[in-house]
Motif scaffolding. Structure first.
Motif, PDB file in Angstrom:
ATOM      1  N   UNK A 161     -14.273  71.557 -54.830  1.00  0.00           N
ATOM      2  CA  UNK A 161     -14.712  70.996 -53.555  1.00  0.00           C
ATOM      3  C   UNK A 161     -16.207  71.243 -53.339  1.00  0.00           C
ATOM      4  N   UNK A 162     -16.668  72.458 -53.596  1.00  0.00           N
ATOM      5  CA  UNK A 162     -18.083  72.781 -53.374  1.00  0.00           C
ATOM      6  C   UNK A 162     -18.994  71.886 -54.199  1.00  0.00           C
ATOM      7  N   UNK A 163     -18.607  71.623 -55.446  1.00  0.00           N
ATOM      8  CA  UNK A 163     -19.418  70.758 -56.307  1.00  0.00           C
ATOM      9  C   UNK A 163     -19.467  69.333 -55.737  1.00  0.00           C
ATOM     10  N   UNK A 164     -18.337  68.821 -55.287  1.00  0.00           N
ATOM     11  CA  UNK A 164     -18.301  67.477 -54.709  1.00  0.00           C
ATOM     12  C   UNK A 164     -19.007  67.431 -53.354  1.00  0.00           C
ATOM     13  N   UNK A 165     -18.882  68.480 -52.564  1.00  0.00           N
ATOM     14  CA  UNK A 165     -19.545  68.536 -51.263  1.00  0.00           C
ATOM     15  C   UNK A 165     -21.059  68.525 -51.421  1.00  0.00           C
ATOM     16  N   UNK A 166     -21.563  69.172 -52.456  1.00  0.00           N
ATOM     17  CA  UNK A 166     -23.001  69.156 -52.734  1.00  0.00           C
ATOM     18  C   UNK A 166     -23.472  67.726 -53.002  1.00  0.00           C
ATOM     19  N   UNK A 167     -22.640  66.949 -53.648  1.00  0.00           N
ATOM     20  CA  UNK A 167     -22.977  65.552 -53.954  1.00  0.00           C
ATOM     21  C   UNK A 167     -22.785  64.624 -52.755  1.00  0.00           C
ATOM     22  N   UNK A 168     -21.666  64.760 -52.046  1.00  0.00           N
ATOM     23  CA  UNK A 168     -21.298  63.785 -51.011  1.00  0.00           C
ATOM     24  C   UNK A 168     -21.575  64.238 -49.570  1.00  0.00           C
ATOM     25  N   UNK A 169     -21.656  65.535 -49.302  1.00  0.00           N
ATOM     26  CA  UNK A 169     -21.895  66.063 -47.950  1.00  0.00           C
ATOM     27  C   UNK A 169     -20.825  65.574 -46.973  1.00  0.00           C
ATOM     28  N   UNK A 170     -19.619  66.079 -47.133  1.00  0.00           N
ATOM     29  CA  UNK A 170     -18.465  65.631 -46.353  1.00  0.00           C
ATOM     30  C   UNK A 170     -18.585  65.960 -44.872  1.00  0.00           C
ATOM     31  N   UNK A 171     -18.104  65.039 -44.039  1.00  0.00           N
ATOM     32  CA  UNK A 171     -18.070  65.218 -42.597  1.00  0.00           C
ATOM     33  C   UNK A 171     -16.699  65.658 -42.107  1.00  0.00           C
ATOM     34  N   UNK A 172     -15.637  65.199 -42.780  1.00  0.00           N
ATOM     35  CA  UNK A 172     -14.282  65.444 -42.292  1.00  0.00           C
ATOM     36  C   UNK A 172     -13.288  65.515 -43.444  1.00  0.00           C
ATOM     37  N   UNK A 173     -12.310  66.398 -43.286  1.00  0.00           N
ATOM     38  CA  UNK A 173     -11.175  66.489 -44.193  1.00  0.00           C
ATOM     39  C   UNK A 173     -10.043  65.752 -43.483  1.00  0.00           C
ATOM     40  N   UNK A 174      -9.653  64.591 -43.998  1.00  0.00           N
ATOM     41  CA  UNK A 174      -8.723  63.714 -43.277  1.00  0.00           C
ATOM     42  C   UNK A 174      -7.260  64.121 -43.402  1.00  0.00           C
ATOM     43  N   UNK A 175      -6.982  65.107 -44.241  1.00  0.00           N
ATOM     44  CA  UNK A 175      -5.587  65.478 -44.489  1.00  0.00           C
ATOM     45  C   UNK A 175      -5.542  66.967 -44.834  1.00  0.00           C
ATOM     46  N   UNK A 176      -5.407  67.816 -43.812  1.00  0.00           N
ATOM     47  CA  UNK A 176      -5.507  69.256 -44.063  1.00  0.00           C
ATOM     48  C   UNK A 176      -4.569  70.053 -43.169  1.00  0.00           C
ATOM     49  N   UNK A 177      -4.390  71.272 -43.553  1.00  0.00           N
ATOM     50  CA  UNK A 177      -3.754  72.281 -42.716  1.00  0.00           C
ATOM     51  C   UNK A 177      -4.871  73.212 -42.244  1.00  0.00           C
ATOM     52  N   UNK A 178      -4.726  73.858 -41.109  1.00  0.00           N
ATOM     53  CA  UNK A 178      -5.765  74.799 -40.686  1.00  0.00           C
ATOM     54  C   UNK A 178      -6.056  75.867 -41.753  1.00  0.00           C
ATOM     55  N   UNK A 179      -5.045  76.228 -42.522  1.00  0.00           N
ATOM     56  CA  UNK A 179      -5.213  77.268 -43.546  1.00  0.00           C
ATOM     57  C   UNK A 179      -5.920  76.794 -44.808  1.00  0.00           C
ATOM     58  N   UNK A 180      -6.005  75.465 -45.027  1.00  0.00           N
ATOM     59  CA  UNK A 180      -6.633  75.004 -46.276  1.00  0.00           C
ATOM     60  C   UNK A 180      -7.699  73.936 -46.065  1.00  0.00           C
ATOM     61  N   UNK A 181      -8.134  73.717 -44.833  1.00  0.00           N
ATOM     62  CA  UNK A 181      -9.138  72.685 -44.576  1.00  0.00           C
ATOM     63  C   UNK A 181     -10.439  73.032 -45.295  1.00  0.00           C
ATOM     64  N   UNK A 182     -11.106  72.012 -45.755  1.00  0.00           N
ATOM     65  CA  UNK A 182     -12.345  72.209 -46.483  1.00  0.00           C
ATOM     66  C   UNK A 182     -13.572  71.848 -45.652  1.00  0.00           C
ATOM     67  N   UNK A 183     -13.357  71.239 -44.509  1.00  0.00           N
ATOM     68  CA  UNK A 183     -14.453  70.859 -43.625  1.00  0.00           C
ATOM     69  C   UNK A 183     -14.197  71.465 -42.246  1.00  0.00           C
ATOM     70  N   UNK A 184     -15.244  71.635 -41.482  1.00  0.00           N
ATOM     71  CA  UNK A 184     -15.110  72.144 -40.122  1.00  0.00           C
ATOM     72  C   UNK A 184     -14.262  71.201 -39.282  1.00  0.00           C
ATOM     73  N   UNK A 185     -14.445  69.895 -39.483  1.00  0.00           N
ATOM     74  CA  UNK A 185     -13.662  68.883 -38.774  1.00  0.00           C
ATOM     75  C   UNK A 185     -12.567  68.398 -39.717  1.00  0.00           C
ATOM     76  N   UNK A 186     -11.321  68.369 -39.213  1.00  0.00           N
ATOM     77  CA  UNK A 186     -10.200  67.939 -40.058  1.00  0.00           C
ATOM     78  C   UNK A 186      -9.055  67.441 -39.202  1.00  0.00           C
ATOM     79  N   UNK A 187      -8.185  66.621 -39.826  1.00  0.00           N
ATOM     80  CA  UNK A 187      -6.962  66.154 -39.193  1.00  0.00           C
ATOM     81  C   UNK A 187      -5.786  66.958 -39.743  1.00  0.00           C
ATOM     82  N   UNK A 188      -4.963  67.468 -38.842  1.00  0.00           N
ATOM     83  CA  UNK A 188      -3.762  68.209 -39.219  1.00  0.00           C
ATOM     84  C   UNK A 188      -2.588  67.236 -39.310  1.00  0.00           C
TER      85      UNK A 188
END
Length: 151
Positions: free
Chosen positions: A22-49
């Motif tokens: 994820x970190x390698x891809x985030x460096x390339x794409x600069x993600x705004x939102x994790x559209x499919x996450x659990x609070x325990x595994x979200x990769x972005x500050x903003x996410x949909x549970x």
């Protein structure tokens, strides 16, 4: 040789994204939102549970998606394709499935990951290959297919 039976079962559809990938891809794409996450595994500050149901939400910005790997994966891939934004997806490389041909093959880019990923804190690698599927805001006619170093 001991085999982790959970990896070969349908007990869980959740495969936590490896942090280094994820970190390698985030460096390339600069993600705004994790559209499919659990609070325990979200990769972005903003996410949909699951309760918010990302399939019913409007996706904006640059989106990260590691969907459940069960029967609903086609619905998630369709949403990624139809969203008018950039969506980067980590999915099993199931090139023999309907969802792969209906949605992944319409992506801007497919990156096959060399080797097998270790998801979450698993000691073993996944029993399947993985791919990064990139849907860009404006898809190109030609799909770019490459291999991708995971770490």
């Amino acid at each position: 040789m001991a085999i982790n039976s959970v990896l070969y079962s349908s007990e869980s559809e959740v495969w936590e994204t490896p942090k280094d990938l994820f970190d390698k891809l985030d460096t390339e794409f600069h993600f705004d939102i994790d559209v499919c996450a659990l609070p325990s595994n979200s990769k972005c500050t903003t996410f949909f549970t699951p309760e918010q149901d990302g399939l019913k939400q409007k996706w904006e910005g640059v989106c990260w998606m590691n969907p459940p790997y069960g029967r609903k994966i086609g619905a998630w891939m369709r949403k990624a394709l139809e969203s008018n934004t950039t969506v980067v997806c980590l999915v099993p490389a199931r090139t023999d499935t309907k969802w792969w041909h209906d949605y992944a093959m319409k992506a801007s880019e497919i990156r096959f990951i060399k080797g097998r990923l270790k998801f979450g804190d698993s000691k073993n690698s996944a029993p399947f290959p993985s791919a990064i599927i990139v849907f860009r805001k404006k898809n190109n006619e030609n799909i770019k297919v490459t291999s991708f170093e995971k770490g």
